[in-house]
Design a protein around this motif. Sequence first.
Motif, PDB file in Angstrom:
ATOM      1  N   GLY A 253       0.819  -1.215   0.000  1.00  0.00           N
ATOM      2  CA  GLY A 253       0.000   0.000   0.000  1.00  0.00           C
ATOM      3  C   GLY A 253       0.845   1.253   0.000  1.00  0.00           C
ATOM      4  O   GLY A 253       0.526   2.236  -0.677  1.00  0.00           O
ATOM      5  N   GLY A 254       1.965   1.208   0.751  1.00  0.00           N
ATOM      6  CA  GLY A 254       2.867   2.362   0.792  1.00  0.00           C
ATOM      7  C   GLY A 254       3.566   2.599  -0.525  1.00  0.00           C
ATOM      8  O   GLY A 254       3.812   3.754  -0.917  1.00  0.00           O
ATOM      9  N   LEU A 255       3.887   1.518  -1.241  1.00  0.00           N
ATOM     10  CA  LEU A 255       4.483   1.683  -2.565  1.00  0.00           C
ATOM     11  C   LEU A 255       3.461   2.272  -3.532  1.00  0.00           C
ATOM     12  O   LEU A 255       3.769   3.187  -4.316  1.00  0.00           O
ATOM     13  CB  LEU A 255       4.994   0.336  -3.085  1.00  0.00           C
ATOM     14  N   ALA A 256       2.229   1.790  -3.464  1.00  0.00           N
ATOM     15  CA  ALA A 256       1.185   2.277  -4.356  1.00  0.00           C
ATOM     16  C   ALA A 256       0.856   3.754  -4.101  1.00  0.00           C
ATOM     17  O   ALA A 256       0.575   4.510  -5.036  1.00  0.00           O
ATOM     18  CB  ALA A 256      -0.071   1.427  -4.199  1.00  0.00           C
ATOM     19  N   SER A 257       0.915   4.166  -2.836  1.00  0.00           N
ATOM     20  CA  SER A 257       0.563   5.543  -2.488  1.00  0.00           C
ATOM     21  C   SER A 257       1.718   6.513  -2.669  1.00  0.00           C
ATOM     22  O   SER A 257       1.510   7.732  -2.648  1.00  0.00           O
ATOM     23  CB  SER A 257       0.084   5.603  -1.034  1.00  0.00           C
ATOM     24  N   GLY A 258       2.936   6.002  -2.821  1.00  0.00           N
ATOM     25  CA  GLY A 258       4.103   6.861  -2.949  1.00  0.00           C
ATOM     26  C   GLY A 258       4.812   7.116  -1.638  1.00  0.00           C
ATOM     27  O   GLY A 258       5.819   7.834  -1.599  1.00  0.00           O
ATOM     28  N   GLU A 259       4.318   6.526  -0.545  1.00  0.00           N
ATOM     29  CA  GLU A 259       4.992   6.698   0.741  1.00  0.00           C
ATOM     30  C   GLU A 259       6.370   6.037   0.725  1.00  0.00           C
ATOM     31  O   GLU A 259       7.325   6.542   1.314  1.00  0.00           O
ATOM     32  CB  GLU A 259       4.139   6.100   1.860  1.00  0.00           C
ATOM     33  N   PHE A 260       6.453   4.884   0.059  1.00  0.00           N
ATOM     34  CA  PHE A 260       7.717   4.171  -0.076  1.00  0.00           C
ATOM     35  C   PHE A 260       8.151   4.201  -1.539  1.00  0.00           C
ATOM     36  O   PHE A 260       7.323   4.079  -2.448  1.00  0.00           O
ATOM     37  CB  PHE A 260       7.584   2.715   0.388  1.00  0.00           C
ATOM     38  N   ASP A 261       9.458   4.302  -1.750  1.00  0.00           N
ATOM     39  CA  ASP A 261      10.007   4.258  -3.112  1.00  0.00           C
ATOM     40  C   ASP A 261      10.328   2.836  -3.538  1.00  0.00           C
ATOM     41  O   ASP A 261      10.244   2.507  -4.722  1.00  0.00           O
ATOM     42  CB  ASP A 261      11.274   5.109  -3.186  1.00  0.00           C
ATOM     43  N   VAL A 262      10.722   2.011  -2.576  1.00  0.00           N
ATOM     44  CA  VAL A 262      11.102   0.622  -2.836  1.00  0.00           C
ATOM     45  C   VAL A 262      10.561  -0.217  -1.694  1.00  0.00           C
ATOM     46  O   VAL A 262      10.516   0.240  -0.541  1.00  0.00           O
ATOM     47  CB  VAL A 262      12.639   0.450  -2.898  1.00  0.00           C
ATOM     48  N   ILE A 263      10.163  -1.461  -1.994  1.00  0.00           N
ATOM     49  CA  ILE A 263       9.780  -2.379  -0.921  1.00  0.00           C
ATOM     50  C   ILE A 263      10.496  -3.710  -1.100  1.00  0.00           C
ATOM     51  O   ILE A 263      10.674  -4.198  -2.215  1.00  0.00           O
ATOM     52  CB  ILE A 263       8.251  -2.608  -0.840  1.00  0.00           C
ATOM     53  N   GLN A 264      10.926  -4.251   0.011  1.00  0.00           N
ATOM     54  CA  GLN A 264      11.505  -5.589   0.045  1.00  0.00           C
ATOM     55  C   GLN A 264      10.388  -6.624   0.072  1.00  0.00           C
ATOM     56  O   GLN A 264       9.325  -6.412   0.650  1.00  0.00           O
ATOM     57  CB  GLN A 264      12.378  -5.745   1.295  1.00  0.00           C
ATOM     58  N   ASP A 265      10.656  -7.764  -0.542  1.00  0.00           N
ATOM     59  CA  ASP A 265       9.746  -8.908  -0.501  1.00  0.00           C
ATOM     60  C   ASP A 265       8.324  -8.550  -0.927  1.00  0.00           C
ATOM     61  O   ASP A 265       7.380  -8.609  -0.139  1.00  0.00           O
ATOM     62  CB  ASP A 265       9.747  -9.540   0.896  1.00  0.00           C
ATOM     63  N   LEU A 266       8.202  -8.181  -2.200  1.00  0.00           N
ATOM     64  CA  LEU A 266       6.872  -8.063  -2.788  1.00  0.00           C
ATOM     65  C   LEU A 266       6.210  -9.438  -2.707  1.00  0.00           C
ATOM     66  O   LEU A 266       6.772 -10.421  -3.188  1.00  0.00           O
ATOM     67  CB  LEU A 266       6.984  -7.624  -4.247  1.00  0.00           C
ATOM     68  N   PRO A 267       5.046  -9.554  -2.063  1.00  0.00           N
ATOM     69  CA  PRO A 267       4.394 -10.866  -1.992  1.00  0.00           C
ATOM     70  C   PRO A 267       4.167 -11.435  -3.388  1.00  0.00           C
ATOM     71  O   PRO A 267       3.768 -10.719  -4.311  1.00  0.00           O
ATOM     72  CB  PRO A 267       3.064 -10.563  -1.284  1.00  0.00           C
ATOM     73  N   TYR A 268       4.416 -12.730  -3.546  1.00  0.00           N
ATOM     74  CA  TYR A 268       4.246 -13.355  -4.851  1.00  0.00           C
ATOM     75  C   TYR A 268       2.828 -13.136  -5.394  1.00  0.00           C
ATOM     76  O   TYR A 268       2.636 -12.964  -6.596  1.00  0.00           O
ATOM     77  CB  TYR A 268       4.537 -14.851  -4.765  1.00  0.00           C
ATOM     78  N   ALA A 269       1.863 -13.116  -4.492  1.00  0.00           N
ATOM     79  CA  ALA A 269       0.470 -12.938  -4.916  1.00  0.00           C
ATOM     80  C   ALA A 269       0.216 -11.559  -5.512  1.00  0.00           C
ATOM     81  O   ALA A 269      -0.752 -11.356  -6.252  1.00  0.00           O
ATOM     82  CB  ALA A 269      -0.463 -13.173  -3.738  1.00  0.00           C
ATOM     83  N   ASP A 270       1.082 -10.587  -5.186  1.00  0.00           N
ATOM     84  CA  ASP A 270       0.910  -9.218  -5.681  1.00  0.00           C
ATOM     85  C   ASP A 270       1.788  -8.916  -6.887  1.00  0.00           C
ATOM     86  O   ASP A 270       1.830  -7.776  -7.361  1.00  0.00           O
ATOM     87  CB  ASP A 270       1.229  -8.210  -4.569  1.00  0.00           C
ATOM     88  N   GLU A 271       2.503  -9.915  -7.386  1.00  0.00           N
ATOM     89  CA  GLU A 271       3.448  -9.683  -8.478  1.00  0.00           C
ATOM     90  C   GLU A 271       2.751  -9.082  -9.701  1.00  0.00           C
ATOM     91  O   GLU A 271       3.225  -8.096 -10.281  1.00  0.00           O
ATOM     92  CB  GLU A 271       4.133 -11.006  -8.838  1.00  0.00           C
ATOM     93  N   ALA A 272       1.619  -9.652 -10.090  1.00  0.00           N
ATOM     94  CA  ALA A 272       0.916  -9.156 -11.278  1.00  0.00           C
ATOM     95  C   ALA A 272       0.409  -7.733 -11.078  1.00  0.00           C
ATOM     96  O   ALA A 272       0.414  -6.920 -12.021  1.00  0.00           O
ATOM     97  CB  ALA A 272      -0.249 -10.085 -11.609  1.00  0.00           C
ATOM     98  N   ARG A 273       0.004  -7.409  -9.870  1.00  0.00           N
ATOM     99  CA  ARG A 273      -0.534  -6.075  -9.573  1.00  0.00           C
ATOM    100  C   ARG A 273       0.476  -4.969  -9.868  1.00  0.00           C
ATOM    101  O   ARG A 273       0.102  -3.869 -10.289  1.00  0.00           O
ATOM    102  CB  ARG A 273      -0.965  -6.036  -8.109  1.00  0.00           C
ATOM    103  N   PHE A 274       1.765  -5.275  -9.645  1.00  0.00           N
ATOM    104  CA  PHE A 274       2.787  -4.253  -9.828  1.00  0.00           C
ATOM    105  C   PHE A 274       3.534  -4.411 -11.150  1.00  0.00           C
ATOM    106  O   PHE A 274       4.556  -3.758 -11.360  1.00  0.00           O
ATOM    107  CB  PHE A 274       3.754  -4.274  -8.638  1.00  0.00           C
TER     108      PHE A 274
END
Length: 530
Positions: A253-274
Amino acid sequence: MSILKNRTLRAGATALAALLAGGALASCSAGEPAGAGAPAEKVVFAIKEDPGCMDPQQVTLTTALNVSRQLTDSLLDQDPATGELKPWLAKRWESNADLTKFTFTLRDGVTFSDGTALTADVVKANLDALFALGAKASLASQLLAGYTGTEVADASTFSVDFSAPNAQFLQGTSTTTLGMLAQSTTAATAEERCQTVIGSGAFVLDSYTKNDSVEISKRAGYNWGSELRKHSGEALTAHVSFPVITENSVRTGGLASGEFDVIQDLPYADEARFTTDAYHVYAAANPGIPNSLVANTAKGVLADTAVRQAIMMGLDRTEINTLAGSTSGKAPTSALTSSTGGYASQAVAMKFNADGAKAKLEADGWTLGSDGIYAKDGAKLTVTVTAFYAQDVLEAAQMQLKKIGVDLQLKMVTAGDFFGAVAKKDYEFLGAALTRTDPDVLRVALSAKSKAAWGVIADPELESLLAEQASIADAGKRADVVAKIQARVIDQAYVIPTLETVQLHASAAKVTGIEFDSASRVNLFDMAAK
C-alpha cells in the motif's frame, strides 16, 4: 515496467571451474541503465523485518545482509552472470596448489568511514576476530573452516592459511558475510558490533533503531567500487531510509501511495498487480539450499528413514510453486537450487507419488486411522516444523501431506526463537532455506562438524563426502562429489525441498539501478531516481 530477472548457469565441469574461482550462480542484469536516473536526495526502502544486527559478519537474515551490504566492501566481488571473481578491495590474489594458502594484494587508497586505512594488518584483525566469534558468527566461521591464521608480508600483502584444503574460501571472500570492517569494530564486543559498524562501503550507518528503522547516508569521497558497478565515485543516492514494515499489505500500500520508493519482498500474490509501467519489479532466484524441510533425525518419527522418504514422495512441488511461488520461480529438483553451481538434478528421486508414499508407510508398519492419519504402536504420525517465514509454503505442504496420512504441525516463531531452536537442536523439521553460491552450503547445513548445521544427521558416508568436496581443487572431480552428496541427501530425505525461493522486490518507476549480487542480495550503489 521493467522486470529484473535472473539468468542461470547450470552445473557441471564448466560451472564448477567458475565456482572454484568463485561459483556459478543466478545473476541479474539491470532493467534500465544504472545511470539513467538523476542522483537522489533520499530513497525510502521499506523492509519486511527488523534486521536484528548491523554486523555483516554475525548476521544470517537476508534483510540484515541486504542492509549491511551497503556499509561494507569485500576483498573480491563475484559476477552474478558468470560466477567469475573480480577485484574489489584486493587487486590481485592467488592460491597454492592444495588450496591451503591464499595470498592477496590490497588496492591502494581505501579507507574506512572513521578515516583509518585498510591494510593487511586490518584484514588479519578481521579474520582473527571473526574466527574467535565462533558460534556467534556461525555462517562466517564456516567460510573460515580450518583457519590457522593470516600472515602479513607488508602493508598491502597478506596470506590466509588453513590446516586443510578450503575450496570455497575464495568465493567466500566475495560475500557480505566476509565484508571488511574497521579495526575499531573488530575490537568491539559482539553486542556492540550489532549496533555500530564502521565499514569501507559506499554508505555509512547513521542510526539503527530496533523494530523501527535503519538510516544510512552516502560516504563522501568513496571511490573504490568493484568493476561490476555501473559508475565510479560516490553512491548516487544521498540518503536511504529503511523503515521496518512487517505487514505485507502496508508495504504494498505504501508503494502504491508513494509513501515508499522501494519495498523488500513483494508478496508473490501481488506480483501481477505491480507489473505495470508505474513500477519496476526485481526478481532473482536464491542460490543454495531451496526452501525445505530439514530433518533432525535424532527426534521422534524422523529417526525413521521410511517416514522421511514417504514425506519426500508425498509433496507435489509443482503445485506448491503454483500456490505459493513466484511466476519467476520453479519447483525444486535437488537439495541445491537449479541456479547453484554444482547443481545435479534429482527430479526422478523426488517425483511426486502419493500412492507410493502411502505404500512405503504401510510397509513400515503404519496403519491408516479413521481420522485419515497413520499411526503405529498407538502414536499418530505427527511431526512439527519450526519456521519463521514462508508460512504459505508450509501450509501448502501441510495440506498435501494430510492427504497421505501425515499430520504436519506448523510452529511459526520469531527469527530469534528459530535460531535459538537451531542452537539447542530443539526441533523436528526446520522450515528454511540457506543462501550461498557455492555448493559447500550443504556442508555448512548438514555436517555434524559444522557450527551452523541445521540438519541433525549421523551418516558417515555423507560426512565423508561433505569433507571431500571441500578439499578438491579439480573442478570436474569436485562436481562429481557434489552430485553424490545431493543424491545421498535426497535418497535419505535429510533435506526435503518445497520451493525455490525468488527474491522479489518492487520500486516506483522513478527508481533505477537496484542490482542483485551473486547471492541475490541488493546493491544500492548505482541506485538513482529520475
